[in-house]
Design a protein around this motif. Sequence first.
Motif, short mmCIF file in Angstrom:
data_model
loop_
_atom_site.label_atom_id
_atom_site.label_comp_id
_atom_site.label_asym_id
_atom_site.label_seq_id
_atom_site.Cartn_x
_atom_site.Cartn_y
_atom_site.Cartn_z
N SER A 139 0.70 -1.32 -0.05
CA SER A 139 -0.04 -0.13 -0.12
C SER A 139 1.02 1.29 -0.17
O SER A 139 0.32 2.23 0.64
CB SER A 139 -0.73 0.00 1.25
OG SER A 139 -0.08 -0.05 2.39
N SER A 144 1.23 2.93 -5.61
CA SER A 144 0.18 3.60 -6.04
C SER A 144 0.55 4.82 -7.19
O SER A 144 -0.10 4.69 -8.18
CB SER A 144 -0.39 4.69 -4.91
OG SER A 144 -0.78 3.82 -3.68
N HIS A 148 -0.74 4.60 -11.08
CA HIS A 148 -1.39 5.85 -11.86
C HIS A 148 -0.56 5.90 -13.04
O HIS A 148 -1.11 6.39 -14.05
CB HIS A 148 -1.05 6.93 -10.75
CG HIS A 148 -1.46 8.16 -11.48
ND1 HIS A 148 -2.50 8.62 -11.52
CD2 HIS A 148 -0.54 9.23 -11.69
CE1 HIS A 148 -2.49 9.81 -12.15
NE2 HIS A 148 -1.11 10.24 -12.23
N SER A 238 -1.99 2.96 3.83
CA SER A 238 -2.63 2.79 2.62
C SER A 238 -3.59 3.55 2.20
O SER A 238 -3.91 4.04 1.29
CB SER A 238 -3.42 1.21 2.67
OG SER A 238 -4.39 1.30 3.79
N ALA A 242 -3.48 6.15 -1.06
CA ALA A 242 -4.64 6.17 -1.88
C ALA A 242 -5.24 7.87 -2.31
O ALA A 242 -5.43 8.06 -3.15
CB ALA A 242 -5.74 5.34 -1.25
#
Length: 305
Positions: A139, A144, A148, A238, A242
């Motif tokens: 996470s 992330s 993306h 996480s 996010a």
Amino acid sequence: MPSNNAAAISAFIEGAPPGELADVIADIQKLTANEPKLLASVTPAFQKYNEEQLSTVKLPGSSQPVRVLISPYNSLGDGRYYDVEGQKSFAFDHQTQKAADVQSYSHDSEHSGLMYDHTFQPIRILHPICIAKHYPDSSSLLKSLSTHSIEHYPSATYTVCPTSSADTIALLLVSNKYSPSNFWNGRYRSTYLFTPSSSTLSGTINVDVHYYEDGNVRLTTTKKIPETKVEASSASSSSAAAEIMRKIAGVEKAYQEELNRGFGRLSEGEFKGLRRQLPVTRQKVEWEKIGGYRLGQDIGGGRSR
């Protein structure tokens, strides 16, 4: 005079369009053939260019087509940089843009848990679904940002690393697209700084496009992202990762829409005003035949009497 030459050469290097540094260097060498040591004296300009432009390099001996970012944030000094995902350090020649002397390297930070999970390996060539499948418990910001990047910038290179202040995390992404056969090159860069202690995010987006067929047109834009609060639903890494990426995705979407609107205004406004208007016949004048035109009929559109 030598100092003036060095300043001019530095300006040429720092202003080189995306993907065209080698061409600029070749031209400089031709112009300064009588001063062969001049390029060696402007090493700081090469370093500034590579770090500001987030230049990328493929490490020697790597079996994957993965490139590594060059930036002031992952610099170790003395011309060495490190790759977070590959856990390697390397020497980088700023003029040739080549890497060498690759060594194992692990960079620990106070915020390592938020930035990256060392079980998350360099898998930038995988689809986001594959990343989630292979690393369901990861996470980190690195994961992330990887997701993306692959969703929105398939050819991008990215990294996450601490800044010199140690209390701030840098998220860097660059996406290059070169088409010299069609006379254009482009680069998208984004730099975001997240401060965990205050949960604030700020950044800068840069777009640079050069078009040089039958002319020389260059678009450079800079978008400053003001400091904004990141409200995570919980204190977990996480949740924070996010929410940070949600903010970044929203900012980038809004800026790309703003650019599209700007292009539309240019096309219908400034660019249209630069075009030569057609005659009332709505046809181009064939100037080589101008002596044979009958003024009233052929140019004015009227009938002869």
